[in-house]
Design an enzyme around this catalytic site. Structure first.
Site: not given
Ligand SMILES: N[C@@H](CCC(=O)N[C@@H](CSC=O)C(=O)NCC(=O)O)C(=O)O
Length: 277
Positions: A146, A222, A255
């Site tokens: 991320s 996600d 995620h």
């Protein structure tokens, strides 16, 4: 450097260390897993840059990298994501300030004094770990998740030849094109968007930066994919530039570290092919 803890695990030593950083002006904590190795041997290192809200501990406790790193003889390094402390500026919310350094050197008050994560990761920490651990600095790989995927991509793109291998889990591929990035780069660097481009993987590729190759895994379920991560922008930038890249959409994965840990061993093996050959 101060040893915080060590634990024997998967035929190696998982350590947590603290030191005073000249870049951030704070104490910084990081974790290092060192597989067992012959005395005098130097091992490749895989850097793992973490995402928003994380410390070194998220990957260390939930990343599930140790078995693969022990199998392939790779040191795994997980730094913190920002300076921290009562004397360090912070902001409301979890996407800016402490825990959200975005791997930039801030130029704006009040952030500029401490928020120097680019220099910390690119300059200070490499020197420290090379002095303290059995690392072969000619064999470095980098990955991240991320915000940390953004860090891994941009640091590798800006430092050609430094990392033999680069991968990412659900990276923010273009801070210029998402609200997390606009908030962070606007806050740390000011309103001139031209200054943001060296912190944007798609812009760096568009400007000519290249990697030997690239592996990206992105969860198809996600919740941040459409608004923040925008993997298709990276795919398009790589296609336009002729940048070799394997970008995989993994159906059903979100995620979280349940996603990261699922594909961690594959990423470690992919890096090992490029670092131990
Ligand atoms: N705190 C938020 C969720 C924030 C979040 O999902 N952080 C990710 C990184 S997001 C991009 O950089 C993360 O890695 N969290 C740590 C973890 O251990 O999962 C919320 O509560 O919604």
């Amino acid at each position: 450097m101060e040893k915080v803890s060590t634990n024997r695990s998967h035929g190696g030593e998982q350590g947590v260390y603290r030191h005073r950083s000249t870049e951030t002006g704070t104490e910084m904590t990081f974790s290092v897993f060192v597989p067992d190795h012959a005395p005098g041997t130097k091992l490749p290192v895989l850097w793992y840059l973490s995402g928003l809200t994380c410390t070194h501990a998220n990957a260390t406790e939930k990343g599930e990298y140790r078995a693969a790193c022990a199998e392939h003889g790779i040191i795994f390094l997980a730094p913190d994501t920002s300076p921290r402390g009562a004397d360090v500026p912070d902001a409301e919310g979890w996407d800016f300030g402490q825990g959200a350094g975005f791997y930039v050197d801030a130029t704006q008050a009040p952030w500029a004094a401490n928020f120097r994560m680019r220099s910390y990761i690119e300059s200070e920490l490499p020197e420290l770990i090379a002095a303290e651990f059995p690392i072969d600095s000619e064999r470095q790989g980098i990955t991240g998740h991320s915000m940390g995927g953004h860090g891994a991509l941009t640091i590798s793109l800006r430092n050609p030849g430094r990392f033999r291998s680069t991968s990412a889990f659900a990276p923010i591929v273009s801070p210029l094109a998402c609200s997390w990035g606009e908030k962070a780069l606007g806050g740390y660097l000011g309103p001139d968007r031209a200054a943001w481009r060296e912190y944007d993987a798609c812009a760096l590729i568009e400007n000519g930066a290249r990697l030997p190759d690239l592996l990206v895994d992105q969860g198809g379920a996600d919740g941040f994919l459409e608004e923040q991560l925008k993997t298709d922008l990276l795919r398009a930038a790589c296609d336009r530039a002729g940048q070799t890249a394997t970008i995989r959409m993994q159906a059903g994965y979100d995620h979280s570290y349940y996603f990261i840990s699922t594909f961690m061993a594959e990423h470690v093996a992919w890096h090992a092919e490029r670092l131990t050959g």
